[in-house]
Design a protein around this motif. Structure first.
Motif, PDB file in Angstrom:
ATOM      1  N   CYS A 195     -35.448  -2.051  18.420  1.00 52.86           N
ATOM      2  CA  CYS A 195     -36.081  -3.117  19.061  1.00 52.86           C
ATOM      3  C   CYS A 195     -37.043  -2.691  19.944  1.00 52.86           C
ATOM      4  O   CYS A 195     -36.917  -2.151  21.173  1.00 52.86           O
ATOM      5  CB  CYS A 195     -35.051  -3.891  19.822  1.00 52.86           C
ATOM      6  SG  CYS A 195     -35.663  -5.344  20.981  1.00 52.86           S
ATOM      7  N   ALA A 196     -38.568  -2.978  19.498  1.00 49.47           N
ATOM      8  CA  ALA A 196     -39.463  -2.384  20.350  1.00 49.47           C
ATOM      9  C   ALA A 196     -39.710  -3.368  21.434  1.00 49.47           C
ATOM     10  O   ALA A 196     -40.351  -3.090  22.514  1.00 49.47           O
ATOM     11  CB  ALA A 196     -40.822  -2.588  19.470  1.00 49.47           C
ATOM     12  N   CYS A 197     -39.514  -4.570  21.563  1.00 49.20           N
ATOM     13  CA  CYS A 197     -39.561  -5.436  22.572  1.00 49.20           C
ATOM     14  C   CYS A 197     -38.807  -5.019  23.816  1.00 49.20           C
ATOM     15  O   CYS A 197     -39.342  -5.033  25.013  1.00 49.20           O
ATOM     16  CB  CYS A 197     -39.296  -6.843  22.285  1.00 49.20           C
ATOM     17  SG  CYS A 197     -40.172  -7.741  21.037  1.00 49.20           S
ATOM     18  N   LEU A 198     -37.454  -4.548  23.720  1.00 47.67           N
ATOM     19  CA  LEU A 198     -36.643  -4.065  24.812  1.00 47.67           C
ATOM     20  C   LEU A 198     -36.212  -2.478  24.726  1.00 47.67           C
ATOM     21  O   LEU A 198     -35.625  -2.112  25.529  1.00 47.67           O
ATOM     22  CB  LEU A 198     -35.389  -4.931  24.787  1.00 47.67           C
ATOM     23  CG  LEU A 198     -35.689  -6.607  25.036  1.00 47.67           C
ATOM     24  CD1 LEU A 198     -34.495  -7.369  24.949  1.00 47.67           C
ATOM     25  CD2 LEU A 198     -36.316  -6.729  26.249  1.00 47.67           C
ATOM     26  N   GLY A 199     -37.155  -1.726  23.720  1.00 49.39           N
ATOM     27  CA  GLY A 199     -36.721  -0.442  23.556  1.00 49.39           C
ATOM     28  C   GLY A 199     -35.392  -0.063  23.393  1.00 49.39           C
ATOM     29  O   GLY A 199     -34.910   1.044  23.895  1.00 49.39           O
ATOM     30  N   VAL A 200     -34.566  -0.766  22.536  1.00 47.25           N
ATOM     31  CA  VAL A 200     -33.322  -0.360  22.346  1.00 47.25           C
ATOM     32  C   VAL A 200     -33.283   0.540  20.938  1.00 47.25           C
ATOM     33  O   VAL A 200     -33.684   0.145  19.934  1.00 47.25           O
ATOM     34  CB  VAL A 200     -32.355  -1.511  22.147  1.00 47.25           C
ATOM     35  CG1 VAL A 200     -30.755  -1.118  21.675  1.00 47.25           C
ATOM     36  CG2 VAL A 200     -32.439  -2.520  23.406  1.00 47.25           C
ATOM     37  N   GLY A 201     -32.406   1.601  21.041  1.00 50.06           N
ATOM     38  CA  GLY A 201     -32.766   2.527  19.860  1.00 50.06           C
ATOM     39  C   GLY A 201     -31.514   2.436  19.047  1.00 50.06           C
ATOM     40  O   GLY A 201     -30.465   1.677  19.194  1.00 50.06           O
ATOM     41  N   VAL A 202     -31.371   2.885  17.652  1.00 47.33           N
ATOM     42  CA  VAL A 202     -30.533   2.858  16.569  1.00 47.33           C
ATOM     43  C   VAL A 202     -29.107   3.310  17.246  1.00 47.33           C
ATOM     44  O   VAL A 202     -28.174   2.848  16.762  1.00 47.33           O
ATOM     45  CB  VAL A 202     -30.901   3.528  15.489  1.00 47.33           C
ATOM     46  CG1 VAL A 202     -29.845   3.502  14.622  1.00 47.33           C
ATOM     47  CG2 VAL A 202     -32.156   2.776  14.839  1.00 47.33           C
ATOM     48  N   ASN A 203     -29.339   4.679  17.788  1.00 49.39           N
ATOM     49  CA  ASN A 203     -27.823   5.100  18.427  1.00 49.39           C
ATOM     50  C   ASN A 203     -27.113   4.199  19.161  1.00 49.39           C
ATOM     51  O   ASN A 203     -26.084   4.215  19.057  1.00 49.39           O
ATOM     52  CB  ASN A 203     -28.276   6.398  18.766  1.00 49.39           C
ATOM     53  CG  ASN A 203     -28.571   7.517  17.670  1.00 49.39           C
ATOM     54  OD1 ASN A 203     -28.603   7.178  16.694  1.00 49.39           O
ATOM     55  ND2 ASN A 203     -28.726   8.691  18.009  1.00 49.39           N
ATOM     56  N   THR A 204     -27.890   3.506  20.145  1.00 50.84           N
ATOM     57  CA  THR A 204     -27.431   2.818  21.092  1.00 50.84           C
ATOM     58  C   THR A 204     -26.636   1.543  20.359  1.00 50.84           C
ATOM     59  O   THR A 204     -25.484   1.109  20.740  1.00 50.84           O
ATOM     60  CB  THR A 204     -28.362   2.407  22.130  1.00 50.84           C
ATOM     61  OG1 THR A 204     -29.000   3.287  22.497  1.00 50.84           O
ATOM     62  CG2 THR A 204     -27.963   1.288  23.032  1.00 50.84           C
ATOM     63  N   ILE A 205     -27.303   1.068  19.483  1.00 54.06           N
ATOM     64  CA  ILE A 205     -26.854  -0.139  18.751  1.00 54.06           C
ATOM     65  C   ILE A 205     -25.559   0.345  17.943  1.00 54.06           C
ATOM     66  O   ILE A 205     -24.459  -0.241  18.036  1.00 54.06           O
ATOM     67  CB  ILE A 205     -27.885  -0.614  17.887  1.00 54.06           C
ATOM     68  CG1 ILE A 205     -28.965  -1.376  18.685  1.00 54.06           C
ATOM     69  CG2 ILE A 205     -27.088  -1.700  16.890  1.00 54.06           C
ATOM     70  CD1 ILE A 205     -29.883  -2.003  17.775  1.00 54.06           C
ATOM     71  N   LEU A 206     -25.473   1.688  17.220  1.00 54.10           N
ATOM     72  CA  LEU A 206     -24.627   2.053  16.252  1.00 54.10           C
ATOM     73  C   LEU A 206     -23.057   2.425  17.413  1.00 54.10           C
ATOM     74  O   LEU A 206     -22.015   2.113  17.219  1.00 54.10           O
ATOM     75  CB  LEU A 206     -24.752   3.245  15.694  1.00 54.10           C
ATOM     76  CG  LEU A 206     -25.511   2.963  14.354  1.00 54.10           C
ATOM     77  CD1 LEU A 206     -26.357   4.352  13.828  1.00 54.10           C
ATOM     78  CD2 LEU A 206     -25.101   2.258  13.457  1.00 54.10           C
ATOM     79  N   SER A 207     -23.475   2.713  18.641  1.00 59.20           N
ATOM     80  CA  SER A 207     -22.245   3.094  19.322  1.00 59.20           C
ATOM     81  C   SER A 207     -21.540   1.806  19.743  1.00 59.20           C
ATOM     82  O   SER A 207     -20.627   1.843  19.930  1.00 59.20           O
ATOM     83  CB  SER A 207     -22.785   3.762  20.599  1.00 59.20           C
ATOM     84  OG  SER A 207     -23.402   4.887  20.412  1.00 59.20           O
ATOM     85  N   ALA A 208     -22.426   0.724  20.110  1.00 57.79           N
ATOM     86  CA  ALA A 208     -21.910  -0.427  20.500  1.00 57.79           C
ATOM     87  C   ALA A 208     -20.884  -0.989  19.265  1.00 57.79           C
ATOM     88  O   ALA A 208     -19.840  -1.823  19.602  1.00 57.79           O
ATOM     89  CB  ALA A 208     -22.885  -1.615  20.800  1.00 57.79           C
TER      90      ALA A 208
END
Length: 859
Positions: free
Chosen positions: A803-816
């Motif tokens: 997510c470029a708008c809010l700077g959220v990475g793939v690993n952060t999403i996968l952890s959630a």
């Protein structure tokens, strides 16, 4: 889209930016590029002063030199020996002055625009069907429709705000359906009820099949038919079409035709996949024919609708920025139109034939038929087909002037004279978006150095060439008032572009066209198109169907792959502006080749390896992205990288010059290329606080928050990696920390100055596996763990930014997802913010969720 933006200087050189909730185009939404606008207005690399031959000069000298060279060239070789190549990123006022200077006073129609590369086939299709470049739809139609067909358009990435408007309408009305027609399975398919992966280039055959079904099922609108000429011929061609060329099954075609014919309120949206074709005008015509046959045009929630590729592509079309048009949709080959414009301008000469379109223009530069060219706000040495040939043609031209915000583009580096232009946020003016909404751009920043607006630069050259009275404006509002007055003359010729009665100089300005004084409006809600004579220029009729046919291509050359080019989510054009934003470089930081797994396997291309493409006597080297989104035998590559950011990523170098015979628009979706592995002996990844100077066989450079990120590869291994790294970073004296494993071909080097990490290089015989986000974040700090390449156990690795708008990475999403805290796209948005701004990353989030569920099911 023409989105409304509320922006304010933050006192630190950037802007705070948010969407304007009152603007009709976006209603407060912004895509990732719009959200990052404030990060693109810095003065790094800005061209601050005029330059001649690479040396600083003053405006008086520079403008005098440009005027003298053009005047001398015209005197010796005639008016057709000079040309302007302009841009859909100019304001309408800029466009108007350029058009008036070239066509009315120089006396040539050799002015064309980079909109030729994106929208010319729509212009030609509209003119063939309606007699003028009439736009029969609005953005609201997409929300009012019961069926939206998206063809040749990855709306989720290329027009994210419009995509979100459709998604929101679909959520509010679950009965609304969406069809996506695209050879690739793109992010737009996330909202599709039906995806038709047709064979590339077969759009005409598909819509001809639909037209034949409309006729066979008695679905024609007989009342509307009396307004049409040529329908019987179009139907005959449709019935003769061979639909098998689409590669679609009978069931897929039946499903599409049933859905389209069975839904009255249908909008067919098309974009570059339709326009950028050697049969683009026929594709546009095939779509329009289906709407004309059924009368599904000019009423709320129905009609063919083209979405443009630049913020003022429509304004350029209206103002006559194309080589084959006059201002206000008047025709250059019509003697009465020419006389009217010439009289209004009090112009000494008017061309009686179209000028050279983009591809032909640069061929004429190559032949020295054009001896002086002025390029404004665009980068043809990268963006034109046969880009290497175009670059060399510009380099060999007798005189080249370039107006731009930077000297650091492939084209600007070839100029004899560089003129510093004001950029976005530094000028006043107007632009017109895809649905003909005119919006005012207000100046909110002072232009740096001596930069000036393009209209003012052009007007001063016009005065110096001897036409002082004709170019004697002091403000862009004066230019717009003159343009509006000219549009009143066009209205008297029956053209639907007439803003003479509009409150054009009273801010705030947002107005939708046409606003013709005294014209009847037959449309009851959102819109600007009359089907019974109000805005159609054809006497007594709404349009003329014509007979598009699927092109019968000769046998393909012995080159295996068909190359499709296009855009990615977070970049725009050749990255002169979007490339300045670190956040926009975090999603996809280098050029890539998307290829089907079976094709990759057959070629020996591993994921993240490098592929070499060859075509048109040129080559490109790209990172391999193995994906089932691609069809077998077809590959995709983005258009954005240049000699400044990735020299071997200049994909238009391998794209041929084939054009649509009606529109002159180049084919950008069907280049024949060979694909082979690039035999790299080593791969590298680097970070640096200062701009690195790579000399590798392959490199791609991108901004990060603290400096730069760099991907590298080479066909030969350097003998001395320390010397190589010091030269790369320009650090002859910096303290070095190094880890080497010569047996495995691994090198890791970190450089410190004053206790701060200023650069690091990682080398491996395979694509480098390190945490790129982590390493980029260490720049400027102590960087004690830099050589590990990964964060410590106490520091979570966010992974590549999704997510470029809010700077959220793939690993952060996968952890959630893996923790069970967020098990839907909406829950991830609520927990992390990802996907809640422009929404263009939502399909990728959904894919992560689906993969997680598949793994869980397999376990």
């Amino acid at each position: 889209m023409g989105c409304g933006v509320l922006a304010k200087p933050d006192g630190q050189g950037d802007l705070t930016v948010r969407g304007d909730p009152d603007h009709p185009a976006n209603r407060g939404r912004l895509c990732s590029k719009g959200t990052a606008l404030g990060e693109t207005v810095g003065h790094e690399d800005r061209l601050l002063h005029p330059m001649i031959g690479g040396a600083r000069t003053d405006w008086d000298t520079a403008l005098g030199h440009v005027a003298d060279r053009f005047r001398e060239t015209i005197a010796r070789h005639g008016p057709h020996s000079v040309a302007f190549y302009v841009s859909g990123q100019m304001t309408t006022e800029d466009y108007y002055v350029a058009n008036k200077l070239m066509k009315g006073f120089i006396g040539s129609a050799n002015i064309d625009t980079n909109s030729r590369l994106c929208m010319a086939s729509t212009v030609a299709g509209h003119k063939r069907a309606f007699g003028t470049d009439t736009v029969p739809g609005t953005y609201e139609d997409l929300e009012l429709a019961d069926l939206v067909v998206l063809t040749g358009s990855n709306l989720a990435w290329c027009h994210p705000v419009l995509h979100q408007r459709i998604a929101a309408a679909k959520a509010a009305r679950p009965g609304m359906r969406v069809v996506v027609i695209d050879p690739r399975r793109t992010a737009t398919c996330d909202i599709a009820d039906l995806h038709l992966p047709l064979a590339a280039g077969s759009d005409v055959a598909l819509f001809n099949a639909l037209l034949a079904r409309i006729d066979a099922r008695g679905a024609r609108d007989t009342r509307f038919a009396r307004h049409l000429d040529g329908m019987e011929e179009a139907l005959a061609a449709a019935h003769a079409e061979d639909v098998s060329v689409t590669g679609l099954s009978a069931a897929q075609i039946d499903a599409f035709c049933d859905m389209w014919i069975g839904t009255e309120k249908v909008v067919t949206v098309f974009s570059q996949g339709v326009n950028q074709s050697s049969a683009g005008t026929d594709k546009v015509g095939a779509i329009i024919n289906c709407h004309l046959a059924t009368g599904r045009i000019g009423r709320p929630g129905m009609g063919p609708f083209s979405v443009t590729g630049q913020p003022n592509a429509m304004g350029g079309r209206e103002v006559g920025g194309l080589a084959n048009t006059l201002a206000c949709h008047l025709d250059i080959e019509n003697p009465a139109h020419r006389a009217a414009v010439q009289g209004f301008w009090a112009a000494p000469a008017m061309p009686d034939r179209p000028g050279l379109k983009a591809v032909d223009m640069f061929r004429a530069v190559e032949r020295s038929d054009i001896k002086a060219i002025w390029i404004i706000c665009t980068n043809p040495a990268v963006s034109m087909p046969e880009a290497d040939r175009v670059r060399d043609a510009i380099a060999g031209c007798d005189f080249v002037a370039v107006s731009d915000i930077t000297a650091s583009t492939d084209t600007a580096r070839l100029a004899h004279v560089l003129l510093p232009a004001a950029g976005w946020g530094e000028r006043d003016g107007t632009v017109t978006n895809s649905d003909r909404t005119i919006s005012r751009q207000r100046k909110l920043l002072d232009a740096p150095g001596e930069a000036r607006p393009d209209w003012a630069i052009l007007a001063e050259v016009g005065r110096r060439m001897g036409w002082a009275a004709a170019f004697d404006w002091e403000t862009p509002a004066e230019v717009l008032r003159e343009y509006a007055a000219l549009s009143g003359i066009a209205g008297r010729f029956g053209r639907d572009f007439d803003i003479s009665a509009s409150p054009i100089s009273t801010p705030p300005l947002t107005t939708r066209l046409p606003r013709s004084a005294g014209r009847s409006r037959r449309r009851s809600k959102a819109g600007a198109f009359s089907v019974t004579g109000g805005s159609s220029p054809r006497p007594g009729g709404a349009g003329s169907p014509f007979t598009p046919r699927h092109p019968r291509r000769s046998s393909r050359p012995s080159i295996r792959f068909r190359l499709n080019t296009g855009r990615i989510r977070d970049q725009w054009h050749t990255m002169t502006r979007s490339g300045r934003s670190a956040r926009l470089n975090r999603h996809m930081g280098e050029p890539f080749l998307e290829i089907h797994p079976e094709d990759a396997r057959a070629l020996g291309l591993a994921p993240a390896s490098l592929a070499e493409l060859r075509g048109q006597g040129a080559r490109a080297v790209l990172r391999v992205l193995v994906s089932e989104r691609a069809r077998r035998g077809e590959v995709f590559a983005p258009i954005h990288w240049s000699g400044e950011t990735a020299p071997t990523g200049r994909i238009d170098a391998v794209v041929g010059p084939h054009v649509d015979p009606h529109s002159g628009q180049p084919e950008a979706k069907a280049a024949a290329v060979s694909v082979a592995p690039f035999a790299a002996k080593w791969f590298g990844f680097a970070v640096s606080t200062a701009l690195p100077a790579p000399k590798a066989d392959y490199w791609a450079r991108a901004r990060s928050e603290q400096g730069w990120r760099l991907e590298l590869a080479g066909a030969e291994t350097p003998e001395d990696w320390e010397a190589e790294a010091r030269a790369l970073f320009g650090l002859p004296e910096a303290r070095l920390t190094r880890v080497s494993d010569s047996a495995r071909g691994i090198e890791r080097l970190a450089f410190h100055e004053d206790g701060r990490l200023v650069a690091a290089l990682f080398v491996s015989p395979r694509p480098v596996a390190v945490s790129r986000e982590h390493l980029a974040s260490l720049l400027g700090g102590e960087g004690a763990q830099a050589l590990s390449g990964r964060p410590g156990a106490d520091m979570p690795d966010p992974g590549p930014v999704l997510c470029a708008c809010l700077g959220v990475g793939v690993n952060t999403i996968l952890s959630a997802i893996e923790s069970g805290a967020a098990l839907s796209v909406e829950a991830i948005g609520a927990a992390l913010g990802a996907g809640t701004n422009c929404g263009s990353c939502r399909p990728e989030i959904a894919a992560l969720l689906a993969n997680a569920r598949m793994r869980e099911a397999a376990e």
